[in-house]
Design an enzyme around this catalytic site. Structure first.
Site, mmCIF file in Angstrom:
data_model
loop_
_atom_site.group_PDB
_atom_site.id
_atom_site.type_symbol
_atom_site.label_atom_id
_atom_site.label_comp_id
_atom_site.label_asym_id
_atom_site.label_seq_id
_atom_site.Cartn_x
_atom_site.Cartn_y
_atom_site.Cartn_z
ATOM 1 N N VAL A 83 0.822 -1.222 0.000
ATOM 2 C CA VAL A 83 0.000 0.000 0.000
ATOM 3 C C VAL A 83 0.853 1.267 0.000
ATOM 4 O O VAL A 83 0.320 2.366 -0.058
ATOM 5 C CB VAL A 83 -0.992 0.027 1.200
ATOM 6 C CG1 VAL A 83 -2.011 -1.092 1.092
ATOM 7 C CG2 VAL A 83 -0.257 -0.039 2.535
ATOM 8 N N GLY A 84 2.143 1.110 0.046
ATOM 9 C CA GLY A 84 3.001 2.300 0.031
ATOM 10 C C GLY A 84 4.445 1.907 -0.189
ATOM 11 O O GLY A 84 4.878 0.824 0.214
ATOM 12 N N LYS A 85 5.172 2.775 -0.856
ATOM 13 C CA LYS A 85 6.576 2.496 -1.154
ATOM 14 C C LYS A 85 7.314 3.824 -1.133
ATOM 15 O O LYS A 85 6.775 4.840 -1.595
ATOM 16 C CB LYS A 85 6.647 1.881 -2.560
ATOM 17 C CG LYS A 85 7.840 1.005 -2.812
ATOM 18 C CD LYS A 85 7.647 0.317 -4.175
ATOM 19 C CE LYS A 85 8.928 -0.207 -4.722
ATOM 20 N NZ LYS A 85 9.430 -1.420 -4.206
ATOM 21 N N GLY A 86 8.494 3.839 -0.601
ATOM 22 C CA GLY A 86 9.260 5.089 -0.564
ATOM 23 C C GLY A 86 10.692 4.807 -0.205
ATOM 24 O O GLY A 86 11.119 3.648 -0.159
ATOM 25 N N TYR A 102 11.907 5.004 2.585
ATOM 26 C CA TYR A 102 11.925 4.304 3.887
ATOM 27 C C TYR A 102 11.809 2.790 3.733
ATOM 28 O O TYR A 102 12.147 2.027 4.624
ATOM 29 C CB TYR A 102 10.750 4.805 4.755
ATOM 30 C CG TYR A 102 9.403 4.543 4.118
ATOM 31 C CD1 TYR A 102 8.757 3.315 4.278
ATOM 32 C CD2 TYR A 102 8.771 5.507 3.326
ATOM 33 C CE1 TYR A 102 7.535 3.050 3.665
ATOM 34 C CE2 TYR A 102 7.558 5.254 2.709
ATOM 35 C CZ TYR A 102 6.940 4.031 2.886
ATOM 36 O OH TYR A 102 5.742 3.761 2.271
ATOM 37 N N GLY A 103 11.237 2.335 2.588
ATOM 38 C CA GLY A 103 10.960 0.907 2.400
ATOM 39 C C GLY A 103 9.560 0.741 1.831
ATOM 40 O O GLY A 103 9.151 1.515 0.962
ATOM 41 N N GLU A 104 8.812 -0.216 2.360
ATOM 42 C CA GLU A 104 7.462 -0.480 1.846
ATOM 43 C C GLU A 104 6.482 -0.642 2.999
ATOM 44 O O GLU A 104 6.877 -1.055 4.088
ATOM 45 C CB GLU A 104 7.454 -1.788 1.049
ATOM 46 C CG GLU A 104 8.271 -1.732 -0.222
ATOM 47 C CD GLU A 104 8.382 -3.087 -0.902
ATOM 48 O OE1 GLU A 104 7.951 -4.106 -0.312
ATOM 49 O OE2 GLU A 104 8.919 -3.121 -2.018
ATOM 50 N N LYS A 119 5.259 -2.490 7.986
ATOM 51 C CA LYS A 119 6.237 -1.589 7.369
ATOM 52 C C LYS A 119 7.549 -2.357 7.287
ATOM 53 O O LYS A 119 8.071 -2.824 8.311
ATOM 54 C CB LYS A 119 6.389 -0.327 8.231
ATOM 55 C CG LYS A 119 7.326 0.708 7.638
ATOM 56 C CD LYS A 119 7.207 2.009 8.398
ATOM 57 C CE LYS A 119 8.207 3.041 7.956
ATOM 58 N NZ LYS A 119 8.135 4.261 8.749
ATOM 59 N N ASP A 174 9.512 14.509 12.498
ATOM 60 C CA ASP A 174 9.207 14.356 11.065
ATOM 61 C C ASP A 174 7.695 14.342 10.859
ATOM 62 O O ASP A 174 7.155 13.501 10.131
ATOM 63 C CB ASP A 174 9.860 13.082 10.506
ATOM 64 C CG ASP A 174 9.946 13.112 8.976
ATOM 65 O OD1 ASP A 174 9.765 14.211 8.393
ATOM 66 O OD2 ASP A 174 10.186 12.053 8.369
HETATM 67 N N1 ADE Z 1 0.368 3.389 5.317
HETATM 68 C C1 ADE Z 1 1.354 3.531 6.182
HETATM 69 N N2 ADE Z 1 1.016 2.999 7.347
HETATM 70 C C2 ADE Z 1 -0.220 2.516 7.216
HETATM 71 C C3 ADE Z 1 -1.122 1.873 8.094
HETATM 72 N N3 ADE Z 1 -0.792 1.627 9.336
HETATM 73 N N4 ADE Z 1 -2.314 1.545 7.633
HETATM 74 C C4 ADE Z 1 -2.630 1.821 6.383
HETATM 75 N N5 ADE Z 1 -1.840 2.403 5.514
HETATM 76 C C5 ADE Z 1 -0.637 2.766 5.923
#
Ligand code: ADE
Length: 502
Positions: A204-207, A209-211, A225, A326
Protein backbone atom coordinates in the site's frame (compact mmCIF):
# COMPACT_ATOMS: atom_id res chain seq x y z
CA UNK A 1 -4.08 -16.90 47.07
CA UNK A 2 -0.65 -16.80 45.47
CA UNK A 3 0.17 -13.41 46.90
CA UNK A 4 -0.61 -14.55 50.45
CA UNK A 5 1.48 -17.71 49.94
CA UNK A 6 4.32 -15.54 48.72
CA UNK A 7 3.96 -13.23 51.69
CA UNK A 8 4.02 -16.22 54.07
CA UNK A 9 7.21 -17.54 52.48
CA UNK A 10 8.90 -14.17 52.71
CA UNK A 11 7.82 -13.68 56.34
CA UNK A 12 8.94 -17.18 57.25
CA UNK A 13 12.31 -16.48 55.67
CA UNK A 14 12.71 -13.24 57.54
CA UNK A 15 11.67 -15.00 60.77
CA UNK A 16 14.22 -17.76 60.19
CA UNK A 17 16.91 -15.22 59.55
CA UNK A 18 16.14 -13.29 62.71
CA UNK A 19 15.96 -16.53 64.74
CA UNK A 20 19.35 -17.62 63.44
CA UNK A 21 20.86 -14.36 64.53
CA UNK A 22 19.09 -14.50 67.86
CA UNK A 23 20.15 -18.08 68.70
CA UNK A 24 23.76 -17.12 69.25
CA UNK A 25 23.26 -13.82 70.99
CA UNK A 26 21.53 -12.35 74.05
CA UNK A 27 18.90 -9.59 73.97
CA UNK A 28 21.59 -7.01 73.35
CA UNK A 29 23.01 -9.14 70.56
CA UNK A 30 26.08 -10.11 72.69
CA UNK A 31 27.67 -13.53 73.00
CA UNK A 32 28.55 -15.30 76.27
CA UNK A 33 32.22 -16.36 76.22
CA UNK A 34 34.66 -18.08 78.51
CA UNK A 35 37.23 -15.74 79.97
CA UNK A 36 40.39 -16.33 81.86
CA UNK A 37 43.51 -14.30 82.45
CA UNK A 38 41.56 -11.42 81.05
CA UNK A 39 41.84 -8.04 82.61
CA UNK A 40 38.78 -6.61 80.93
CA UNK A 41 35.17 -7.38 81.69
CA UNK A 42 35.61 -10.91 83.01
CA UNK A 43 33.16 -11.90 85.77
CA UNK A 44 32.94 -15.39 87.20
CA UNK A 45 34.85 -16.86 84.26
CA UNK A 46 32.58 -15.37 81.58
CA UNK A 47 32.18 -12.20 79.59
CA UNK A 48 29.91 -10.85 76.81
CA UNK A 49 30.95 -9.49 73.47
CA UNK A 50 30.54 -9.79 69.75
CA UNK A 51 33.09 -12.63 69.39
CA UNK A 52 34.83 -15.11 71.72
CA UNK A 53 38.57 -15.45 71.45
CA UNK A 54 41.51 -17.49 72.57
CA UNK A 55 45.07 -16.21 72.20
CA UNK A 56 48.43 -17.77 72.72
CA UNK A 57 51.27 -15.29 72.82
CA UNK A 58 54.74 -16.54 73.64
CA UNK A 59 53.26 -19.28 75.75
CA UNK A 60 50.79 -17.08 77.53
CA UNK A 61 47.16 -18.05 76.97
CA UNK A 62 44.12 -15.87 77.27
CA UNK A 63 40.35 -16.43 76.79
CA UNK A 64 37.86 -13.60 76.50
CA UNK A 65 35.53 -11.41 74.43
CA UNK A 66 36.10 -8.99 71.57
CA UNK A 67 33.91 -6.16 70.48
CA UNK A 68 33.22 -5.45 66.80
CA UNK A 69 35.34 -2.32 66.88
CA UNK A 70 38.64 -4.05 67.45
CA UNK A 71 37.93 -7.63 66.44
CA UNK A 72 38.53 -7.34 62.71
CA UNK A 73 42.29 -6.87 62.80
CA UNK A 74 42.71 -9.02 65.88
CA UNK A 75 41.01 -12.08 64.48
CA UNK A 76 42.96 -12.01 61.26
CA UNK A 77 46.30 -11.95 63.02
CA UNK A 78 48.29 -15.12 63.23
CA UNK A 79 52.05 -15.24 63.31
CA UNK A 80 54.87 -17.44 64.43
CA UNK A 81 54.56 -17.85 68.20
CA UNK A 82 51.47 -15.79 68.12
CA UNK A 83 48.09 -17.35 67.70
CA UNK A 84 44.61 -15.89 67.74
CA UNK A 85 41.46 -17.91 67.54
CA UNK A 86 38.02 -16.28 67.19
CA UNK A 87 34.65 -17.91 67.16
CA UNK A 88 30.94 -17.21 67.23
CA UNK A 89 28.90 -19.33 69.61
CA UNK A 90 28.23 -19.57 73.30
CA UNK A 91 31.53 -20.20 75.15
CA UNK A 92 32.95 -21.50 71.87
CA UNK A 93 36.43 -20.51 72.99
CA UNK A 94 36.23 -22.73 76.05
CA UNK A 95 38.32 -25.65 74.78
CA UNK A 96 40.56 -23.74 72.44
CA UNK A 97 44.26 -24.65 72.63
CA UNK A 98 47.22 -23.66 70.49
CA UNK A 99 47.90 -25.92 67.51
CA UNK A 100 50.83 -28.36 67.97
CA UNK A 101 53.15 -26.55 65.57
CA UNK A 102 52.68 -23.15 67.08
CA UNK A 103 56.24 -23.06 68.22
CA UNK A 104 57.45 -24.15 64.79
CA UNK A 105 59.26 -21.79 62.48
CA UNK A 106 56.51 -20.16 60.39
CA UNK A 107 53.26 -21.92 59.98
CA UNK A 108 50.24 -20.68 61.74
CA UNK A 109 47.01 -22.71 61.79
CA UNK A 110 44.38 -21.76 59.27
CA UNK A 111 42.59 -18.71 60.52
CA UNK A 112 39.09 -19.47 61.68
CA UNK A 113 36.35 -17.84 59.64
CA UNK A 114 35.95 -14.21 60.57
CA UNK A 115 32.72 -13.55 62.41
CA UNK A 116 31.50 -11.06 59.78
CA UNK A 117 32.10 -13.67 57.11
CA UNK A 118 30.00 -16.17 59.07
CA UNK A 119 27.20 -13.62 59.40
CA UNK A 120 27.28 -12.66 55.79
CA UNK A 121 27.35 -16.29 54.67
CA UNK A 122 24.41 -17.25 56.88
CA UNK A 123 22.47 -14.19 55.75
CA UNK A 124 23.19 -14.80 52.09
CA UNK A 125 22.21 -18.44 52.31
CA UNK A 126 18.91 -17.50 53.90
CA UNK A 127 18.32 -14.77 51.34
CA UNK A 128 19.02 -17.18 48.47
CA UNK A 129 16.57 -19.59 50.02
CA UNK A 130 13.88 -16.91 50.26
CA UNK A 131 14.53 -15.62 46.73
CA UNK A 132 14.52 -19.15 45.35
CA UNK A 133 11.19 -20.03 46.94
CA UNK A 134 9.66 -16.66 45.98
CA UNK A 135 10.93 -17.04 42.41
CA UNK A 136 9.40 -20.49 42.18
CA UNK A 137 6.06 -19.22 43.48
CA UNK A 138 6.12 -16.28 41.02
CA UNK A 139 7.08 -18.53 38.13
CA UNK A 140 4.20 -20.88 38.87
CA UNK A 141 1.82 -17.96 39.18
CA UNK A 142 2.97 -16.33 35.90
CA UNK A 143 2.70 -19.59 34.02
CA UNK A 144 -0.84 -20.07 35.17
CA UNK A 145 -1.90 -16.41 34.68
CA UNK A 146 -0.82 -15.88 31.07
CA UNK A 147 0.08 -18.01 28.11
CA UNK A 148 1.04 -21.60 28.90
CA UNK A 149 1.41 -23.68 25.75
CA UNK A 150 -1.05 -26.56 25.62
CA UNK A 151 1.59 -28.89 24.28
CA UNK A 152 5.03 -28.63 22.80
CA UNK A 153 4.04 -29.04 19.15
CA UNK A 154 1.40 -26.37 19.44
CA UNK A 155 3.74 -24.03 21.24
CA UNK A 156 3.66 -20.85 19.19
CA UNK A 157 0.01 -20.95 18.32
CA UNK A 158 -1.20 -21.99 21.76
CA UNK A 159 0.76 -19.17 23.28
CA UNK A 160 -1.46 -16.71 21.48
CA UNK A 161 -4.76 -18.35 22.32
CA UNK A 162 -7.14 -16.76 24.76
CA UNK A 163 -9.62 -18.85 26.70
CA UNK A 164 -12.74 -17.50 24.94
CA UNK A 165 -12.54 -20.25 22.32
CA UNK A 166 -12.58 -17.74 19.42
CA UNK A 167 -9.34 -16.54 17.86
CA UNK A 168 -8.09 -13.52 19.73
CA UNK A 169 -7.74 -10.12 18.18
CA UNK A 170 -4.35 -8.50 18.65
CA UNK A 171 -6.14 -5.91 20.79
CA UNK A 172 -7.32 -8.65 23.16
CA UNK A 173 -3.85 -10.14 23.43
CA UNK A 174 -2.41 -6.73 24.08
CA UNK A 175 -5.02 -5.89 26.72
CA UNK A 176 -4.35 -9.16 28.50
CA UNK A 177 -0.67 -8.38 28.79
CA UNK A 178 -1.35 -4.82 29.82
CA UNK A 179 -3.68 -5.84 32.64
CA UNK A 180 -1.29 -8.58 33.78
CA UNK A 181 1.30 -5.92 34.54
CA UNK A 182 3.21 -5.36 31.31
CA UNK A 183 3.18 -1.59 30.77
CA UNK A 184 4.43 -1.41 27.19
CA UNK A 185 4.66 -3.82 24.28
CA UNK A 186 4.01 -7.55 24.14
CA UNK A 187 6.87 -9.83 25.17
CA UNK A 188 9.41 -10.19 22.35
CA UNK A 189 8.73 -13.85 21.78
CA UNK A 190 5.02 -13.15 21.30
CA UNK A 191 5.80 -10.28 18.91
CA UNK A 192 8.06 -12.52 16.87
CA UNK A 193 5.49 -15.29 16.75
CA UNK A 194 2.74 -12.93 15.64
CA UNK A 195 4.91 -11.34 12.95
CA UNK A 196 5.75 -14.75 11.53
CA UNK A 197 2.09 -15.71 11.28
CA UNK A 198 1.29 -12.72 9.03
CA UNK A 199 0.53 -13.19 5.34
CA UNK A 200 1.35 -10.15 3.23
CA UNK A 201 -1.63 -9.26 1.04
CA UNK A 202 -0.90 -6.05 -0.90
CA UNK A 203 1.66 -3.28 -1.01
CA UNK A 204 0.00 0.00 0.00
CA UNK A 205 3.00 2.30 0.03
CA UNK A 206 6.58 2.50 -1.15
CA UNK A 207 9.26 5.09 -0.56
CA UNK A 208 12.82 5.72 0.50
CA UNK A 209 11.92 4.30 3.89
CA UNK A 210 10.96 0.91 2.40
CA UNK A 211 7.46 -0.48 1.85
CA UNK A 212 4.15 -0.68 3.68
CA UNK A 213 1.99 -3.75 3.17
CA UNK A 214 -1.43 -4.72 4.26
CA UNK A 215 -1.10 -8.11 5.85
CA UNK A 216 -3.47 -10.43 7.64
CA UNK A 217 -3.05 -11.99 11.02
CA UNK A 218 -5.74 -14.41 12.23
CA UNK A 219 -8.10 -12.92 9.63
CA UNK A 220 -7.52 -9.31 10.71
CA UNK A 221 -5.76 -6.68 8.63
CA UNK A 222 -2.48 -5.37 9.97
CA UNK A 223 0.01 -2.93 8.47
CA UNK A 224 3.55 -4.17 7.94
CA UNK A 225 6.24 -1.59 7.37
CA UNK A 226 9.30 -3.25 5.87
CA UNK A 227 12.27 -0.96 6.40
CA UNK A 228 14.89 -0.50 3.71
CA UNK A 229 18.30 -1.63 4.96
CA UNK A 230 19.65 1.92 4.80
CA UNK A 231 16.94 3.06 7.21
CA UNK A 232 17.57 0.39 9.84
CA UNK A 233 18.21 3.04 12.49
CA UNK A 234 14.60 4.16 12.15
CA UNK A 235 13.44 0.60 12.80
CA UNK A 236 15.66 0.34 15.89
CA UNK A 237 14.45 3.67 17.21
CA UNK A 238 10.76 3.02 16.62
CA UNK A 239 11.04 -0.48 18.06
CA UNK A 240 12.83 0.87 21.11
CA UNK A 241 10.25 3.57 21.71
CA UNK A 242 7.18 1.36 21.27
CA UNK A 243 8.69 -1.29 23.54
CA UNK A 244 9.79 1.01 26.32
CA UNK A 245 7.25 3.81 26.35
CA UNK A 246 3.57 3.50 27.17
CA UNK A 247 2.21 4.90 23.89
CA UNK A 248 -1.28 3.46 23.67
CA UNK A 249 -3.33 6.45 22.57
CA UNK A 250 -6.18 6.92 20.08
CA UNK A 251 -4.13 9.40 18.09
CA UNK A 252 -0.83 7.51 17.98
CA UNK A 253 -0.55 4.62 15.53
CA UNK A 254 -1.10 1.38 17.48
CA UNK A 255 1.92 -0.89 17.69
CA UNK A 256 1.59 -4.67 17.45
CA UNK A 257 5.03 -6.17 16.90
CA UNK A 258 8.56 -5.70 15.70
CA UNK A 259 10.56 -8.44 14.09
CA UNK A 260 14.01 -8.90 12.64
CA UNK A 261 14.63 -11.88 10.37
CA UNK A 262 17.50 -13.04 8.24
CA UNK A 263 16.65 -13.94 4.64
CA UNK A 264 19.31 -14.98 2.11
CA UNK A 265 21.93 -13.38 4.35
CA UNK A 266 20.09 -10.04 4.35
CA UNK A 267 18.23 -8.66 7.33
CA UNK A 268 14.51 -7.94 7.12
CA UNK A 269 13.11 -5.43 9.54
CA UNK A 270 9.38 -5.38 10.13
CA UNK A 271 7.19 -3.10 12.14
CA UNK A 272 3.63 -4.37 12.51
CA UNK A 273 0.94 -1.85 13.42
CA UNK A 274 -2.81 -1.31 13.19
CA UNK A 275 -4.03 -1.00 9.63
CA UNK A 276 -6.04 2.04 8.57
CA UNK A 277 -7.66 1.48 5.20
CA UNK A 278 -8.09 5.20 4.48
CA UNK A 279 -4.31 5.44 4.35
CA UNK A 280 -2.23 8.48 5.13
CA UNK A 281 -3.65 11.98 5.53
CA UNK A 282 -1.66 12.89 2.42
CA UNK A 283 -3.42 10.15 0.41
CA UNK A 284 -6.79 10.99 1.91
CA UNK A 285 -6.60 14.69 1.09
CA UNK A 286 -5.88 13.91 -2.60
CA UNK A 287 -9.41 12.66 -3.16
CA UNK A 288 -11.50 13.98 -0.25
CA UNK A 289 -12.85 17.37 0.72
CA UNK A 290 -14.08 18.21 4.18
CA UNK A 291 -16.77 20.14 6.00
CA UNK A 292 -15.44 22.59 8.61
CA UNK A 293 -16.52 20.26 11.46
CA UNK A 294 -14.56 17.35 9.94
CA UNK A 295 -11.58 19.63 9.45
CA UNK A 296 -11.78 20.57 13.12
CA UNK A 297 -12.08 16.94 14.17
CA UNK A 298 -8.98 16.01 12.20
CA UNK A 299 -6.91 18.96 13.39
CA UNK A 300 -7.96 18.36 16.99
CA UNK A 301 -7.07 14.68 16.82
CA UNK A 302 -3.58 15.42 15.47
CA UNK A 303 -3.10 17.99 18.23
CA UNK A 304 -4.24 15.41 20.83
CA UNK A 305 -1.70 12.90 19.51
CA UNK A 306 1.05 15.51 19.60
CA UNK A 307 0.17 16.57 23.15
CA UNK A 308 0.42 12.94 24.22
CA UNK A 309 3.84 12.62 22.60
CA UNK A 310 5.14 15.92 23.95
CA UNK A 311 3.98 15.35 27.52
CA UNK A 312 6.06 13.65 30.17
CA UNK A 313 3.91 11.67 32.59
CA UNK A 314 5.28 11.23 36.09
CA UNK A 315 3.19 8.54 37.76
CA UNK A 316 2.95 4.76 37.88
CA UNK A 317 2.11 4.90 34.13
CA UNK A 318 5.12 7.11 33.56
CA UNK A 319 6.12 8.20 30.09
CA UNK A 320 8.96 10.44 28.92
CA UNK A 321 8.27 13.38 26.63
CA UNK A 322 8.80 12.63 22.94
CA UNK A 323 9.31 15.02 20.05
CA UNK A 324 8.51 13.56 16.62
CA UNK A 325 10.85 15.49 14.30
CA UNK A 326 9.21 14.36 11.07
CA UNK A 327 5.59 15.38 11.40
CA UNK A 328 3.88 15.65 7.99
CA UNK A 329 0.68 14.51 6.28
CA UNK A 330 2.38 11.35 4.99
CA UNK A 331 3.18 10.36 8.59
CA UNK A 332 -0.40 10.78 9.78
CA UNK A 333 -3.05 8.13 9.16
CA UNK A 334 -6.78 8.67 8.81
CA UNK A 335 -9.09 6.48 10.86
CA UNK A 336 -12.62 5.47 9.95
CA UNK A 337 -14.05 7.67 12.70
CA UNK A 338 -12.63 10.80 11.06
CA UNK A 339 -9.81 11.17 13.57
CA UNK A 340 -6.15 10.82 12.73
CA UNK A 341 -3.21 9.09 14.35
CA UNK A 342 0.47 9.98 14.21
CA UNK A 343 2.90 7.41 12.82
CA UNK A 344 6.67 6.99 12.32
CA UNK A 345 8.68 7.47 15.47
CA UNK A 346 11.94 6.59 13.73
CA UNK A 347 13.47 10.01 14.28
CA UNK A 348 11.93 10.83 17.64
CA UNK A 349 13.86 12.27 20.56
CA UNK A 350 13.08 11.32 24.13
CA UNK A 351 13.33 13.51 27.16
CA UNK A 352 12.67 13.03 30.84
CA UNK A 353 12.97 15.91 33.24
CA UNK A 354 12.37 13.68 36.25
CA UNK A 355 15.12 11.24 35.19
CA UNK A 356 17.26 14.03 33.77
CA UNK A 357 18.06 12.76 30.29
CA UNK A 358 17.76 13.81 26.66
CA UNK A 359 18.12 10.96 24.18
CA UNK A 360 18.42 12.23 20.60
CA UNK A 361 19.28 8.78 19.23
CA UNK A 362 21.88 8.20 16.51
CA UNK A 363 19.81 8.15 13.36
CA UNK A 364 21.63 9.70 10.38
CA UNK A 365 18.21 10.51 8.84
CA UNK A 366 16.96 14.10 9.02
CA UNK A 367 13.38 15.36 8.84
CA UNK A 368 11.56 16.19 5.59
CA UNK A 369 12.99 19.43 4.15
CA UNK A 370 9.62 20.84 3.10
CA UNK A 371 8.44 20.73 6.71
CA UNK A 372 11.65 21.97 8.33
CA UNK A 373 11.38 24.92 10.68
CA UNK A 374 13.55 28.00 10.03
CA UNK A 375 15.92 27.20 12.91
CA UNK A 376 16.57 23.74 11.41
CA UNK A 377 17.23 25.19 7.97
CA UNK A 378 19.56 27.93 9.18
CA UNK A 379 21.09 25.52 11.73
CA UNK A 380 20.55 27.80 14.71
CA UNK A 381 18.45 25.18 16.52
CA UNK A 382 19.66 24.42 20.04
CA UNK A 383 20.15 20.70 19.70
CA UNK A 384 20.86 20.14 23.39
CA UNK A 385 17.49 21.52 24.52
CA UNK A 386 14.41 19.33 24.24
CA UNK A 387 12.03 22.30 23.88
CA UNK A 388 13.68 23.07 20.53
CA UNK A 389 12.47 19.79 19.04
CA UNK A 390 8.91 20.33 20.25
CA UNK A 391 8.97 23.80 18.67
CA UNK A 392 9.96 22.32 15.29
CA UNK A 393 7.02 19.88 15.58
CA UNK A 394 4.71 22.85 16.10
CA UNK A 395 5.96 24.51 12.91
CA UNK A 396 5.15 21.29 11.02
CA UNK A 397 1.78 21.00 12.78
CA UNK A 398 0.81 24.41 11.38
CA UNK A 399 1.70 23.17 7.88
CA UNK A 400 -0.43 20.05 8.32
CA UNK A 401 -3.38 22.23 9.41
CA UNK A 402 -2.80 24.32 6.28
CA UNK A 403 -2.99 21.19 4.07
CA UNK A 404 -6.25 20.15 5.74
CA UNK A 405 -7.79 23.63 5.55
CA UNK A 406 -7.16 23.88 1.78
CA UNK A 407 -9.37 20.83 1.35
CA UNK A 408 -12.15 22.30 3.50
CA UNK A 409 -15.28 23.58 1.81
CA UNK A 410 -16.27 27.10 2.88
CA UNK A 411 -18.82 29.11 0.92
CA UNK A 412 -18.90 26.24 -1.55
CA UNK A 413 -15.20 26.79 -2.36
CA UNK A 414 -12.40 24.26 -1.90
CA UNK A 415 -8.80 24.23 -3.17
CA UNK A 416 -6.92 21.33 -4.73
CA UNK A 417 -4.51 19.40 -2.61
CA UNK A 418 -1.04 20.93 -2.63
CA UNK A 419 1.93 20.35 -0.36
CA UNK A 420 3.22 23.25 1.76
CA UNK A 421 5.28 25.82 -0.21
CA UNK A 422 4.19 24.17 -3.48
CA UNK A 423 4.14 27.61 -5.15
CA UNK A 424 7.64 28.65 -4.13
CA UNK A 425 9.82 25.51 -4.25
CA UNK A 426 10.03 22.63 -6.76
CA UNK A 427 9.11 19.05 -5.88
CA UNK A 428 11.80 17.42 -3.74
CA UNK A 429 13.27 20.81 -2.82
CA UNK A 430 16.87 21.10 -1.75
CA UNK A 431 17.91 22.28 1.69
CA UNK A 432 19.14 25.57 0.17
CA UNK A 433 15.88 26.15 -1.72
CA UNK A 434 13.87 25.69 1.45
CA UNK A 435 16.24 27.85 3.44
CA UNK A 436 15.89 30.75 0.99
CA UNK A 437 12.09 30.66 1.20
CA UNK A 438 11.68 29.97 4.93
CA UNK A 439 14.65 31.78 6.49
CA UNK A 440 15.78 34.49 4.08
CA UNK A 441 12.41 35.52 2.61
CA UNK A 442 10.47 34.37 5.67
CA UNK A 443 7.53 33.30 3.53
CA UNK A 444 4.45 31.62 5.01
CA UNK A 445 1.93 29.49 3.11
CA UNK A 446 -0.84 31.60 1.60
CA UNK A 447 -4.33 31.41 3.05
CA UNK A 448 -7.49 31.68 0.99
CA UNK A 449 -9.93 34.47 1.87
CA UNK A 450 -12.89 32.10 2.15
CA UNK A 451 -11.43 30.70 5.37
CA UNK A 452 -12.29 33.95 7.16
CA UNK A 453 -15.97 33.38 6.46
CA UNK A 454 -16.30 30.49 8.89
CA UNK A 455 -15.65 30.71 12.64
CA UNK A 456 -13.92 27.31 12.81
CA UNK A 457 -11.58 28.08 9.93
CA UNK A 458 -10.97 31.62 11.18
CA UNK A 459 -9.82 30.16 14.47
CA UNK A 460 -7.69 27.48 12.76
CA UNK A 461 -6.04 30.14 10.56
CA UNK A 462 -5.17 32.11 13.68
CA UNK A 463 -3.64 28.97 15.24
CA UNK A 464 -1.59 28.25 12.11
CA UNK A 465 -0.10 31.73 12.16
CA UNK A 466 0.86 31.24 15.79
CA UNK A 467 2.65 28.01 14.85
CA UNK A 468 4.75 29.83 12.26
CA UNK A 469 6.59 32.48 14.21
CA UNK A 470 10.24 32.72 13.14
CA UNK A 471 11.13 32.79 16.82
CA UNK A 472 10.62 29.17 18.00
CA UNK A 473 9.82 30.11 21.59
CA UNK A 474 7.03 32.46 20.46
CA UNK A 475 5.11 29.54 18.90
CA UNK A 476 2.14 27.96 20.61
CA UNK A 477 2.57 24.72 22.51
CA UNK A 478 0.72 21.59 21.42
CA UNK A 479 -1.32 21.83 24.61
CA UNK A 480 -2.44 25.38 23.79
CA UNK A 481 -3.40 24.31 20.26
CA UNK A 482 -5.38 21.38 21.61
CA UNK A 483 -7.19 23.49 24.19
CA UNK A 484 -8.20 26.12 21.63
CA UNK A 485 -9.47 23.46 19.24
CA UNK A 486 -11.34 21.60 22.00
CA UNK A 487 -13.12 24.79 22.91
CA UNK A 488 -14.16 25.29 19.27
CA UNK A 489 -15.39 21.70 19.22
CA UNK A 490 -17.74 22.45 22.11
CA UNK A 491 -19.04 25.67 20.58
CA UNK A 492 -22.25 25.53 18.62
CA UNK A 493 -21.68 26.63 15.03
CA UNK A 494 -24.97 25.33 13.66
CA UNK A 495 -26.69 27.48 11.03
CA UNK A 496 -29.54 28.12 13.52
CA UNK A 497 -27.10 29.30 16.17
CA UNK A 498 -25.22 31.53 13.73
CA UNK A 499 -28.50 33.05 12.51
CA UNK A 500 -29.52 33.78 16.11
CA UNK A 501 -26.18 35.50 16.74
CA UNK A 502 -26.60 37.92 13.80
N1 ADE B 1 0.37 3.39 5.32
C1 ADE B 1 1.35 3.53 6.18
N2 ADE B 1 1.02 3.00 7.35
C2 ADE B 1 -0.22 2.52 7.22
C3 ADE B 1 -1.12 1.87 8.09
N3 ADE B 1 -0.79 1.63 9.34
N4 ADE B 1 -2.31 1.55 7.63
C4 ADE B 1 -2.63 1.82 6.38
N5 ADE B 1 -1.84 2.40 5.51
C5 ADE B 1 -0.64 2.77 5.92
Amino acid sequence: MESSALLTVVLAGVFLWISAIHAVTNDNGELLCTCENNKGTCENGTCRGDYCFYTWVHGREEWGCFTKVNSREQCSTSFERFYVYCCLGEKCNRFATPPPNIRGPTTAPPAPPRPEVVWVTVSLLLLFLICGVSGLVLYLRFRRGTCRPKDAEDHDVAMLKVPSGDDPTYGEIFDEFCTSGSGTGLPYLVQRTMARQISLAECVGKGRYGEVWRGTWMGESVAVKIFSSRDEQSWFRETEIYNTVQLRHDNILGFIASDMTSKNSSTQLWLVTHFHELGSLYDFLQYSSLEPESCLRMCLSVACGLVHLHTEIVSSQEKPAIAHRDLKSRNILVKRNGQCCIADLGLAVIHSQSHDYLDVGNNPRVGTKRYMAPEVLDETIRVDIFESYKQTDIWALGLVFWEISRRTIVNGIVEEYRPPFFDVVPSDPSFEEMKKVVCVDQQKPSLHNRLHSHPILTAIVKLMKECWYQNPSARLTALRVRKTLSKLDHDDFSIEKLKQDV
